[in-house]
Design an enzyme around this catalytic site. Sequence first.
Site, PDB file in Angstrom:
ATOM      1  CB  CYS A  85      -0.955  -0.044   1.187  1.00 60.63           C
ATOM      2  SG  CYS A  85      -2.298   1.143   1.056  1.00 60.63           S
ATOM      3  CG  HIS A 194      -3.119  -3.585   3.638  1.00 67.22           C
ATOM      4  ND1 HIS A 194      -2.192  -2.849   4.330  1.00 67.22           N
ATOM      5  CD2 HIS A 194      -3.806  -2.714   2.864  1.00 67.22           C
ATOM      6  CE1 HIS A 194      -2.305  -1.568   3.985  1.00 67.22           C
ATOM      7  NE2 HIS A 194      -3.275  -1.454   3.105  1.00 67.22           N
ATOM      8  CD  GLU A 196      -0.351  -5.323   6.111  1.00 69.42           C
ATOM      9  OE1 GLU A 196      -0.405  -5.939   5.027  1.00 69.42           O
ATOM     10  OE2 GLU A 196      -0.586  -4.107   6.208  1.00 69.42           O
TER      11      GLU A 196
END
Lengths: 222, 83, 83, 596
Positions: A85, A194, A196
């Site tokens: 991002c 994302h 994560e």
Amino acid sequence: MRVGVVTFPGSLDDADAQRAVRIGGHDAVPLWHGDHDLRQVDAVVLPGGFSYGDYLRCGAISRFSPVMAEVVEAAGRGLPVLGICNGFQILCESHLLPGALIRNDHRKFVCRDQRLRIENNRTPWTSSYAEGAEITIVLKNGEGGYVADQPTLDRLEGEGRVVARYLDDNPNGSLRDIAGVTNERGNVVGLMPHPEHAVEELTGSGVDGLGFFTSLVVDAFA
Amino acid sequence: MARVVVDVMPKPEILDPQGKAVHGALPRLGFTGVTDVRQGKRFELEVEGEASEDVLASVREMAETLLSNPVIENYSVRVEDDA
Amino acid sequence: MARVVVDVMPKPEILDPQGKAVHGALPRLGFTGVTDVRQGKRFELEVEGEASEDVLASVREMAETLLSNPVIENYSVRVEDDA
Amino acid sequence: MLDTVSHAAQDADHEQPWAELGLKSDEYARIREILGRRPTSSELAMYSVMWSEHCSYKSSKVHLKQFGEIPQETPVGKMLAGIGENAGVIDIGQGYAVTFKIESHNHPSYVEPYQGAATGVGGIVRDILAMGARPVAVMDPLRFGPLDADDTHRVLPGIVAGVGGYGNCLGLPNIGGEAVFDESYVGNPLVNALCVGVLRHEDLHLAKAAGTGNRVILYGARTGGDGIGGVSVLASETFDEGGPAKRPSVQVGDPFMEKLLIECTLELFAAGVVTGIQDLGGAGLSCATSELASAGDGGMHVDLDLVPLRDSTLAPEEILMSESQERMMAVVEPADVARFLEICAKWDVEATDIGEVTDTGRLQIDWHGEQVVDVPPRSVAHDGPTYHRPFERPESQDALQADRAEDLPRPSGGDELRATLLRLLASPNLCDKSWITDQYDRYVRGNTVLAQPSDSGMVRVDEETNLGVAVATDCNGRFARLDPYAGAQLALVESYRNVATGGARPLAVSDCLNFGSPEDPAVMWQFAEACRGLKDACVELGIPVTGGNVSLYNQTGTTAILPTPVVAVLGVIEDVTRRTPTGFREAGHEIVLLGE
Ligand SMILES: Nc1ncnc2c1ncn2[C@@H]1O[C@H](COP(=O)(O)OP(=O)(O)O)[C@@H](O)[C@H]1O
């Protein structure tokens, strides 16, 4: 492996990226934007967030931080770098990756669970996925529209450098549904969604993102 | 003190979602006759002393490296007279 | 065809976080001598025909109602000569 | 000419614009009595803003007092800080505490939807931060006019973008809220914002200036003319010609600055260099200096010339009243100042030593070497006026209650029932809210266990033990209109149930009481009844009210909004892996209806 996670002023997903690195089986090493020091890490993650408020252009100011000089230099030597991002935006601003990310075509921030196809599993960040794997991970951005000129886009496609593509609805107007790209050498990867936030069943959108953090090991053994 | 203005506009071939949205909204507000809208940024820099060639060269460098992204944007630099 | 430019800037008394961020970054990039930066928007409108008084009045209205937020921004409208 | 303390003592008859500043004549007389002279214009600025309804709760405090009668403990432990602090703090076990609070930013959001809503989020986050806690989540109960009203089209997109723009940029997950549409909110949208923070017991910080000789440090954004449109009448008195430049009455937020302020402040706490702290909210420096000094054990001296300004033309009255965002004030031992400034520098946060704690018992402020304020701090911060406003149940209430739901036509037959159901599902108050919630980051920090479309938001507090907290906010203003006593209780029990159904144990309440004008006895009656209802229900459920906010004068012309006591309930869950998400999970599960 020792995976560095850089904190810029305004980084937000740095703690999340560190957690994902640990869940992926590595040591997370915090790196500070103001240091000329990568602390001998084996890979670097540039996390999401709004560095410098994203006020000028996302990533435009962070690109000039001391640590980025080191990252650019190390990337040139083949160090694996993943920009998520805001990290992707910083990589584009740093010219480590081609193209740029502009305001979403619907001009609103969007946060949702997004389906992607992994188009290239030959990078150190995607090697634990099957080519063509379809995964769902969190997407959240205000300026995630990937743009580049036609020749650049054609070259990316021709060289297999599109790493991931949006499935179903294109969430931000990215050209050719591009969600992530890699450099010529394949060690630097930028990704708008994302991974994560998709490493634990309990939080986020499932565990489909874990592959980005376990691939480093697979690669080492390859 | 001098004021230097840097205008940064999306390149013509690059998608401009914001300009497009403005353009799309105009007819609904009863405005016709506008054939295109592009939205960019305007920076006003107050600089010490005169806007000399040196100062302008340095502003051009800022515009090139920081204020604009040459992949998607063009910029222009000028001194504002009435500053 | 004429090009009309609308510049929209934060009012001087209003906080401008964007300009502040840019201003803060300049010294780190080695640029000194800039005492203030304000960041605003620039709209380029292509209009049919001449930029007559009527057209300009209508652009001013667009600027007032759509392109700027009069609570926190000022705008100015002008015809670009070289269009 | 500068209106100094000595000047004010000599020139007693000087006409002062107290009425323009919203003070009543008896309030102005009371200020003169406290000081034994007329106030200087700077003092008048401070009193007028601190004695406003918004800061002094002068109409509401006689009713809020009863929340203090609720036993000050939660079902699992003690309250570590209660009403009167920036936010209440409760023990959740394992050495952790949480703090949460809900606040309104209604009027600013009407004037400038994006910035009003954004700075509403910013303000509540600083309240939580000032307790020593790391903010971990936000929520945003919102009220708008009908979805198709022009006013709603004007305010809704901006308010949602502002809540998102600020919260997303701070990296705080938005874990829930409300979006309710009703005619009464046309021209008066409600923007309430809630923040939850987590701290270790030993990290609790309170807003007080103790220890003579300790330094007073202002840090964060520079002070500008934000939000001081009104007080410029005072400043213009002190300018000989022309008066000051136009002052904006809106504040613009800088969430990036606030993010730095959060990280910087948490590092300051961790370094142990803060002895007292206060955020700068509504009344800016007036509030921070007087509250810190009043809660401390001595006095405070501040040199206003040292305050870093964004606009060098500001007069002292304006600096004292500026509502510039993203500022904090800390009390620091002299030996720790260097370390304090070093940490601020690391985060690019400007910090300035502007004064010290004294043993005078007075708040004294200088400008250009002359004293412009010399007041007992308590008289500014705590001894504001108290009103016992008349309240009375309006007669129209009878007719309203007599008009019962039983009299409404019922659907007969399957087709009508189907049509009714479809209408209900499509109605703005029940429909899917993802147009709003998709603009909010609910995942950041990686601890969000429940968010939309769940009944409550839930975040993990400890990754090892899986301890977590859940929060819900609710209010049905139509119920409260029919019966404010029962309506407030229904708001509470709905929130309570929403926390419980997620699997958490409800522990504490924060409330945001949005009502019309307190000068209308019928509105005041609604307010009194809602407070009484909330208190009785809290006693019954055994949970305390830890803090909240009152927003009055919510009306368009003479028409008040529906009484809207938004109630937030916070609960604890020992093991977040055992939470219960909303919705049917698997085919074949039994469906059980609990309750009547
Ligand atoms: N303004 C808002 N901000 C964040 N979440 C919201 C907002 N409005 C509604 N939500 C969330 O959307 C979901 C559905 O809301 P709603 O239809 O009001 O449900 P309910 O009636 O069960 O409270 C809930 O999880 C709620 O927290």
